[in-house]
Motif scaffolding. Sequence first.
Motif, mmCIF file in Angstrom:
data_model
loop_
_atom_site.group_PDB
_atom_site.id
_atom_site.type_symbol
_atom_site.label_atom_id
_atom_site.label_comp_id
_atom_site.label_asym_id
_atom_site.label_seq_id
_atom_site.Cartn_x
_atom_site.Cartn_y
_atom_site.Cartn_z
ATOM 1 N N ASP A 353 0.738 -1.351 -0.010
ATOM 2 C CA ASP A 353 0.034 -0.027 -0.027
ATOM 3 C C ASP A 353 0.673 1.314 -0.077
ATOM 4 O OD1 ASP A 353 -2.199 -1.697 0.089
ATOM 5 O OD2 ASP A 353 -2.371 -1.626 2.446
ATOM 6 N N LEU A 354 1.863 1.271 0.729
ATOM 7 C CA LEU A 354 2.795 2.447 0.950
ATOM 8 C C LEU A 354 4.033 2.654 -0.376
ATOM 9 C CD1 LEU A 354 3.268 4.886 2.628
ATOM 10 C CD2 LEU A 354 4.743 3.485 3.954
ATOM 11 N N ASN A 355 4.495 1.446 -0.581
ATOM 12 C CA ASN A 355 5.918 1.452 -1.297
ATOM 13 C C ASN A 355 5.876 0.991 -2.514
ATOM 14 O OD1 ASN A 355 7.020 1.133 1.760
ATOM 15 N ND2 ASN A 355 7.694 2.825 0.923
ATOM 16 N N TRP A 356 4.780 0.099 -2.830
ATOM 17 C CA TRP A 356 4.891 -0.583 -3.973
ATOM 18 C C TRP A 356 4.448 0.434 -5.328
ATOM 19 C CZ3 TRP A 356 6.082 -3.641 -7.853
ATOM 20 C CH2 TRP A 356 5.657 -3.941 -8.873
ATOM 21 N N PRO A 357 3.473 1.379 -5.025
ATOM 22 C CA PRO A 357 3.227 2.428 -6.079
ATOM 23 C C PRO A 357 4.295 3.304 -6.322
ATOM 24 C CG PRO A 357 1.647 2.310 -4.300
ATOM 25 C CD PRO A 357 2.386 1.645 -3.854
ATOM 26 N N THR A 358 5.303 3.550 -5.576
ATOM 27 C CA THR A 358 6.555 4.247 -6.113
ATOM 28 C C THR A 358 7.276 3.277 -6.757
ATOM 29 O OG1 THR A 358 6.321 5.507 -3.839
ATOM 30 C CG2 THR A 358 8.517 5.545 -5.026
ATOM 31 N N VAL A 359 7.633 1.951 -6.071
ATOM 32 C CA VAL A 359 8.292 1.178 -7.282
ATOM 33 C C VAL A 359 7.888 0.812 -8.489
ATOM 34 C CG1 VAL A 359 9.335 -1.175 -7.175
ATOM 35 C CG2 VAL A 359 9.139 0.173 -5.057
ATOM 36 N N ARG A 360 6.431 0.807 -8.593
ATOM 37 C CA ARG A 360 5.953 0.579 -9.813
ATOM 38 C C ARG A 360 5.814 1.594 -10.818
ATOM 39 N NH1 ARG A 360 -0.068 -0.463 -8.739
ATOM 40 N NH2 ARG A 360 -0.110 1.795 -8.359
ATOM 41 N N LEU A 361 5.721 2.722 -10.318
ATOM 42 C CA LEU A 361 6.078 4.066 -11.087
ATOM 43 C C LEU A 361 7.474 4.243 -11.533
ATOM 44 C CD1 LEU A 361 4.853 6.753 -12.325
ATOM 45 C CD2 LEU A 361 5.513 7.948 -10.123
ATOM 46 N N GLY A 362 8.278 3.762 -10.655
ATOM 47 C CA GLY A 362 9.911 3.737 -11.002
ATOM 48 C C GLY A 362 10.200 2.749 -12.234
#
Length: 801
Positions: A353-362
């Motif tokens: 919920d917190l960090n996967w969206p950032t990794v996914r965007l990267g």
Amino acid sequence: MTQLQQAGGPPGWRRRAVVLLAWLLVLLCGVVVIARTQIGADLSAFLPKSPDVRQRVLIEQLQSGVASRTLMLGIEGGSTEQRAAVSRAVAKEMRQSKLFELVQNGDVSDWSDSGTWVFEHRYQLSPGVNPGHFTVEGLRDAINETLSMLGTPAGNVIKPFLDRDPTGETQRIAMELVPASSPRSEDGVWMSRTAPRALMIATTRAAGSDLDAQAVAIAHVHAAYEAAVRDMGAEAPKLLLSGPPVFSVMSRDKIKTEAIHLAVVGGIVMGGLLLLAFASPRALVIAFLPVATGVVIGTASVSLVFGSVHGLTLGFGSTLIGETVDYAIYYLIQARQVGAGAVAGTGWQRWRDLNWPTVRLGLLTSVCGFAALVFSGFPGLAQLGVFSIAGLVSAALATRYVLPVLAPDGATGMGMRRYMAQLAGALVRGLPRLRWPLAALGVAALALVLWQGGHLWRADLGAMSPVPKASQQLDEMLRNDIGASDGGVLVVAYGDDEQAALRHTEAAAARLDALVDSGELVGYETVTRVLPSLEVQAARIAGLPDAETLRANLAEATKGLPLPASRLGPFLADVEAARKLPPVQRAELADGPLGPILNTLMYERPGGGWGTLVVLHPGAKFDQGRLEAALAGLPEVQVVDVGRELASLYQRYLHEAFVQVLLGALAVVVLLGIYLRSWRRLLAVCQPLLFAVVLTLGGMAVLQAALGILHLVGLLLIVAVGSNYALFFDQLRTTGRADEDTLASLMLANLTTVVSFGLIAISDIPALSSIGRVVAPGALLALLLSAAFARSVGPSRPARG
């Protein structure tokens, strides 16, 4: 329902088993595909898919032409008798193997069948046959010339055929078939004029692009040599072997070996770093699973899309370790579930919920960057794009779905991560004070890069080759000894069918004769000397007089000569028989003793039609401009300057790569803008990436490095890796606080990336070292600049747990 399931923990064992089974099945399929994959190393993969006329000729020659199939052998040392014996034994074994179309070492003992065939068809092949040749004056001149040669070393060869060939047609054909710059002969074989070395040249049957078959042929040469010197002891001559097939097989093997070496060494070094960071062997193994997934799926995807994998693409797999391991590091550290109120088994959900969206965007920004390469008109560059995208996506998916099953709460051990977090916190607090000096340095670097301009991008295709200088010098030495053409300038004639190609070749040869007469060419070799066009053969046969006319002319021509007409009855019979011979056809010649020469100089073009290669032997006064002028206006005849065409192709290649990289960068910016929805946040994310790229280029300019295509790929990797750092700092900037686990994960991910690409930077493979020398400093700069421009990130929180 258990407390863990109510809290949203990982799914039950059946769901976990399905995930793991699907992942293992995909990996197994990838391994099966790789096991059946052909690995290539020829640089023609980095030539365009849609070439123009000259480029198409060049690519055909690089992939399957005679130059790409030619081996040069030297047998050095020992006595003259030993060198000659080894040369004959190796040549005999090579001919019997059927792996070689043509084997030449100066030994003519195996050419009796060829001589017989030439003698039987001499009136169709001899360029001296014309109506004037059989007039009284023509016959007298030809017979006098033949008689004058009886006192020369060739006299013993001519004398047995004098009654049947008094005009010397066989001798004339033989002189044309002897290479214009062949080595001296000693003890029946070719010998160097400058060193105690026997010489040999051979052409493989397999295409130059078929590296497996080329490797078999090379191994057969070594086996033949070992058998020939087995009883000679320590004083036996040694074998020298060179040529494009050797270079291609050597490059492939060296790239494969280096890729494995780098993967092993890099894995050990990074494994040590991760073990120190996690203090858990289990976490170490889990961290490498996305890496293995990315490399296997990336390689298999390239194989499925292109049918083979270039060695440079395979070597590129070792560079992927540096980025794909970051995904596992982010998860294993950021999914830790410690402290009051933590529920075991739910760390994966908090990370999702917190960090996967950032990794996914990267990940998406990386995919956008490399997607530009996929549509390249150069297969080699497109392979790198497909490999990168498939590898990164599969590694990220393995992190997202497989790692939560194996480690629901990440890596619980702290190891050295507390100290990494403290160091990262210090950087976060201190680097923003340096943002203006860093910005000024970036502007200075940009000015330097713009000032140097195109001079900075001066590498060429040769810079990607891993062939060492010593091997190149050996090739030049053997080529000079043998007198072989260096292939720098090619003359190729082609046509819609066999006869059209032969007619165009004859037209080119007629103009080349003038350059031979002027001394600009020592000579040339062409297929039409053994296979004239049907028109030329018909004209020669038509020039043969009938029996009565020839008998009368011969009686008059031989008056006063030591060769009376009464001895020349066999000559009259042969001429009459020649008038009834059918024309020589390619199919007949291909199956005969001269088939090797035919197959070396004439080939069926991949796109249809036929082509012939005219091998030039330049003289001291050779001028390419006059060669091009001499052949100007001839239909379907091309003069190809290999060096100039390769340089032109590389510039087109580089220009296209620049355009694609800029389009990829634009796609990344658009994607970030859509996601962030803020010009200020977009600028904050892109700013450190831009400065990292500019400062890296500035450093290369200061070092006066010659940059090329793979340096450009390295810049893409800086953006791919650095985007993750910039996005995480944007996440921390948004919250206003720097989470210890996030900072520790960024520090460790950057450390493993820099170490991984640092090892690649010292590789013996120029293509890989080019990438490493760009990405290692660039990735470090991306992290430091992301911290420097993160103005609103507060001090790190106290360590948890």
